[in-house]
Design a protein around this motif. Structure first.
Motif, mmCIF file in Angstrom:
data_model
loop_
_atom_site.group_PDB
_atom_site.id
_atom_site.type_symbol
_atom_site.label_atom_id
_atom_site.label_comp_id
_atom_site.label_asym_id
_atom_site.label_seq_id
_atom_site.Cartn_x
_atom_site.Cartn_y
_atom_site.Cartn_z
ATOM 1 N N THR A 77 0.774 -1.177 -0.045
ATOM 2 C CA THR A 77 0.029 -0.059 0.082
ATOM 3 C C THR A 77 0.762 1.208 -0.026
ATOM 4 O O THR A 77 0.216 2.397 -0.178
ATOM 5 C CB THR A 77 -1.028 0.220 1.311
ATOM 6 N N LYS A 78 2.031 1.148 0.321
ATOM 7 C CA LYS A 78 3.034 2.408 0.326
ATOM 8 C C LYS A 78 4.402 2.322 -0.558
ATOM 9 O O LYS A 78 5.030 1.443 -0.657
ATOM 10 C CB LYS A 78 3.535 2.748 1.688
ATOM 11 N N THR A 82 6.646 7.352 0.666
ATOM 12 C CA THR A 82 5.607 7.374 1.518
ATOM 13 C C THR A 82 6.280 6.783 2.739
ATOM 14 O O THR A 82 5.913 7.165 3.996
ATOM 15 C CB THR A 82 4.450 6.672 1.251
ATOM 16 N N ILE A 83 6.753 5.681 2.727
ATOM 17 C CA ILE A 83 7.274 4.948 4.019
ATOM 18 C C ILE A 83 8.340 5.830 4.615
ATOM 19 O O ILE A 83 8.402 6.094 5.767
ATOM 20 C CB ILE A 83 7.980 3.657 3.327
ATOM 21 N N SER A 86 6.670 8.944 6.100
ATOM 22 C CA SER A 86 6.023 8.527 7.571
ATOM 23 C C SER A 86 6.801 8.258 8.651
ATOM 24 O O SER A 86 6.299 8.616 9.859
ATOM 25 C CB SER A 86 5.078 7.661 7.150
ATOM 26 N N ILE A 120 4.279 0.745 10.512
ATOM 27 C CA ILE A 120 4.966 0.738 9.339
ATOM 28 C C ILE A 120 5.798 -0.315 9.485
ATOM 29 O O ILE A 120 6.109 -0.959 7.994
ATOM 30 C CB ILE A 120 5.559 2.125 9.090
#
Lengths: 425, 414
Positions: A77-78, A82-83, A86, A120
């Protein structure tokens, strides 16, 4: 008021005791062992995940390192950015790294943000997808970095030495090349990830302001991770032979000199003696090599001797970068220091000095829960028990000169060492 | 919040004591107010060479390192443009050993010709190892001499050339010692498992009788504003072409320092930073690129450093960097980016205060800057920076006139 005695100075107290870390050992719901060290003054936390998933388990060279890097570069999903964003947003640092034997995921975070970051990490463990464009990116950047690294004498010398010690097909001996990076395929990474990143070869180390609320969020995330590993361990045995390698280089001011030989892991009966002996030789500022080559003769800025140890072996090395005009003399002095340790017992005065230095060093290494966690991780992940730390400290306190001389005769004979020189011809 | 006591001895030595009972160790940090900026232009590298000489023994102690190692301690030192900083970390039981050692060398350092000659050789080898024998090792020499015409920041701490070190004379060392290494030119910090009142008595016992030298600080010529772009291209045997840019910024005590630090983090701290994502990962215009600030007390430099992959040239690289700088000048950064960077800074401040040695070094540094209590206001200083500040400072510093550009091209092989 005491009179000031500047000649003798204050009395030096022997350090007899090192307070050992209090390690709370428990298991998560999925059976994963946790080594938990709580304390400190700051609201900071370190969580380290260690998987036995390094080079000894590879089906293809360089795959464990590539898996280490790329598992955080995209999940179901990422995407990679994005990882990264975040984790950065919470001011945390998440590093994936490999020490040849293991793949490690290390989180440094303020306590207040741990709860947001663990999900995460879970995604990275469960749902990494290794996107093709990220793999190509990794290959390209690794090759560029390899070219930069290969312009340094010290890097070339290190590669030559470890390859000569273990062999070019051994997990601790082979070197990265452009061709190896180019040969990495997505299927190799997925296979390495699925077969080696599992709950049954995972150990977790936590340090800092850990309390039950943190233990609970760890169990709710990492404690629910389930994947069975399917590993094959591959460690070829190959003796290191004494040999001399001389390589030219474009950097013409200094020559990198290295000596080394194969040793053993930390559980070997001679490990403590060698640890002590190598400290005397070149492990601290007052060591014999530093006193001789640097402080007496000025041949080098730094000379060092050390042991690198792994789960399935280890090696001893000496390293010095010296002015070209000092190469022959430096080698002569290094060899004479080795012979000296073989031929003469270490004097009592030096024994006391090194014992006190090492005891102080243990105090330093064990200062605060983050450092303690690092020491315990390093022991446990190399196959030692927590109480081997006490045994090691005890062994330093009671080291005797006969053991040291025997170890020197067994392992430090200059005729049995591999010698590498990189620099002017 | 780091609490400490502050005292000044009658000889002018400034003393700060911070108790931390959670550690079995004590850190001693002794900062001397002398750096490479206090050197003469034809005798550079001397402050750093002198740092080495401080380990050659003093009147009552033939060798500095042996007693500290016998006490189970460690010690080291560093020199930069502004200061020379010595530190020891010892088990609390043996803390007084560090006071004895440090006071004896402040009081009466030994000057022996052989030791002096050996350390000159060691420092020349250090010069080779860090500046001559590695690709781009001379970049800082070139960039600082390009950026500064007047201020002594124009030479690096290691020295302009190895000859300045090998040609130096032991009499220079003696003069340097009596001029700079005196209690009224130093700051002593003790941090760790101590009792403050007892510690102060011990400090007075060991340092109290060292005479005050009436130290006079040299007034430095400040650098006038740069009015046109400086540029230099070097051809060398290097593995990849490279770009170094240096922009003049404000000094360490100015509020804009914090804004500059934030801009450098937005550009290159962490894998979500702009340079990393846009220039390194997506466009692959660089194989390595970073931005950082020099952090000097007087006005310093904002530095951007990038290595190019084989298939890219420096013009593409420069265009891309300037496009990123223009982006901040025109649009500033997003509120979320600013918040992210502030979180990272908050984290690193917390983590840096885990170590008692770090706390001692920082306390001495802020006291040297003018006020030790600044250590407790750093987080606020960063938090006060707004997106408008980021845009204003970017517009001020990222201009062609304020830029020093150093380019490395590959030497054509014969």
């Amino acid at each position: 008021m005491n009179a000031v005695d500047r000649v003798n100075g204050p009395r030096i107290n022997t350090i007899n005791q090192v307070i050992l870390p209090e390690v709370y050992q428990y298991t998560l719901d999925n059976g994963v062992p946790v080594y938990d060290i709580s304390g400190g003054t700051q609201d900071v936390i370190k969580i380290e995940l260690v998987f036995d998933a390094g080079r000894p388990y590879e089906a293809k060279k360089m795959v464990s390192k590539a898996t280490t890097y790329l598992m955080k570069e995209g999940t179901r999903t990422k995407d990679s950015e994005t990882i990264a964003e975040s984790i950065d947003f919470y001011g945390a640092t998440l590093k994936t790294s490999t020490n040849l034997d293991q793949i490690k995921i290390t989180l440094y975070s303020l306590k207040k943000h741990v709860k947001q970051i663990l999900p995460i990490i879970m995604e990275i463990l469960e749902e990494a997808i290794f996107p093709q464009h990220e793999i190509e990116n990794y290959q390209r950047n690794s090759i560029q970095n390899l070219r930069l690294d290969l312009s340094k004498n010290e890097v070339i010398a290190y590669r030559e030495l470890t390859e000569a010690i273990f062999g070019s097909d051994h997990p601790y001996g082979y070197n990265s090349t452009e061709a190896l990076y180019e040969g990495i395929e997505r299927a190799n990474l997925l296979q390495h990830y699925q077969q080696n990143i599992g709950h049954d070869n995972l150990t977790v180390f936590t340090g800092g302001k850990i309390d039950d609320s943190i233990r609970q969020v760890i169990n709710e995330s990492l404690g629910q991770f389930k994947r069975n590993i399917k590993q094959t361990l591959l460690i070829p045995g190959e003796p290191s032979m004494s040999t001399k390698l001389q390589l030219p280089s474009d950097n013409n001011y200094q020559t990198a000199i290295r000596f080394g030989r194969k040793l053993f892991n930390r559980n070997h009966e001679d490990y403590h003696a060698m640890y002590f002996l190598v400290t005397i030789l070149g492990g601290y500022f007052g060591s014999r090599l530093m006193s001789n080559l640097r402080e007496d003769k000025g041949y080098t800025y730094n000379v060092y001797a050390g042991i690198d140890d792994f789960v399935h072996g280890g090696y001893f090395y000496i390293s010095a970068d010296v002015g070209n005009e000092h190469v022959a003399n430096s080698i002569k002095e290094i060899k004479s220091e080795l012979v000296d340790l073989m031929e003469k017992p270490v004097e009592e005065e030096e024994m006391t000095l090194v014992k006190n230095y090492l005891m102080g060093n243990f105090l330093n290494m064990l200062d605060g829960p983050l450092n303690q966690s690092q020491v315990i991780r390093s022991l446990v992940s190399k196959g030692c028990e927590v109480d081997s730390l006490a045994a090691m400290i005890d062994s330093v306190k009671h080291m005797d000169t006969a053991r040291l001389q025997a170890a020197a005769q067994k392992y430090l004979d200059p005729d049995t060492l591999i010698e590498v020189q990189v620099g002017a011809e | 919040m780091i609490e400490y006591e502050r005292h000044v001895l009658s000889n002018g030595l400034k003393v700060l004591i911070h108790e931390d009972q959670s550690t079995p160790l004590v850190a001693l940090n002794l900062l001397y107010n002398v750096g490479s900026r206090d050197e003469d232009e034809d005798k550079t590298g001397f402050a750093h060479l002198f740092e080495h000489l401080m380990f050659n023994g003093s009147k009552n102690i033939p060798d500095f390192d042996t007693p500290i190692q016998l006490a189970g301690g460690e010690n080291n030192a560093f020199t930069n443009n502004d200061i020379t900083n010595f530190y020891d970390i010892v088990p609390a039981d043996n803390f007084e050993i560090a006071l004895w050692l440090e006071s004896d060398r402040m009081r009466d350092l030994s000057f022996d010709q052989k030791g002096f000659d050996t350390q000159k050789k060691v420092v020349v080898e250090e010069f080779k190892e860090t500046c001559l024998n590695v690709p781009y090792g001379d970049a800082w020499h070139k960039l600082s001499s390009m950026a500064y015409g007047t201020h002594p920041y124009k030479w690096p701490t290691i020295g302009k050339v190895p000859e300045h070190i090998s040609d130096s004379h032991i009499d220079d060392a003696k003069a340097f010692f009596s001029r700079h290494y005196c209690p009224d030119n130093a700051i002593l910090v003790i941090a760790g498992q101590v009792q403050a009142d007892h510690t102060l008595e011990m400090i007075d016992k060991w340092f109290g009788d060292i005479p005050c030298a009436g130290h006079q600080k040299k007034i430095l010529n400040q650098e006038p504003a740069q009015s046109e772009k400086h540029s230099e291209t070097v051809k060398a045997a290097i593995p990849a072409e490279a770009i170094f840019l240096g922009f003049h910024t404000e000094g360490r005590k100015h509020d804009d320092y914090y804004t500059c630090d934030i801009i450098s983090d937005i550009l290159s701290n962490g894998r979500s930073s702009r340079f990393y994502q846009r220039l390194y990962k997506k466009a692959n215009l660089f194989s390595r690129i970073e931005a950082y600030i020099s952090g000097t007390a007087d006005p310093g430099l904002f530095i951007i450093e990038g290595k190019l992959p084989k298939h890219r040239n420096v013009h593409e690289g420069l265009d891309a960097i300037w496009k990123e700088l223009e982006d901040i000048k025109q649009h500033s950064v997003t509120e979320r980016e600013l918040e992210k960077v502030k979180h990272k800074i908050e984290s690193s401040l917390y983590f840096s205060e885990v170590s008692v040695l770090n706390k001692a070094i920082s306390l001495a540094f802020f006291e040297w800057l003018g006020d030790a209590s600044m250590i407790n206001h750093q987080a606020d200083k960063y938090n006060n920076v707004t997106t408008a500040d980021v845009q204003r400072v970017a517009q001020k510093i990222f201009t062609q006139e304020n830029c020093n550009e150093l380019i490395y091209l590959k030497e054509e092989s014969a």
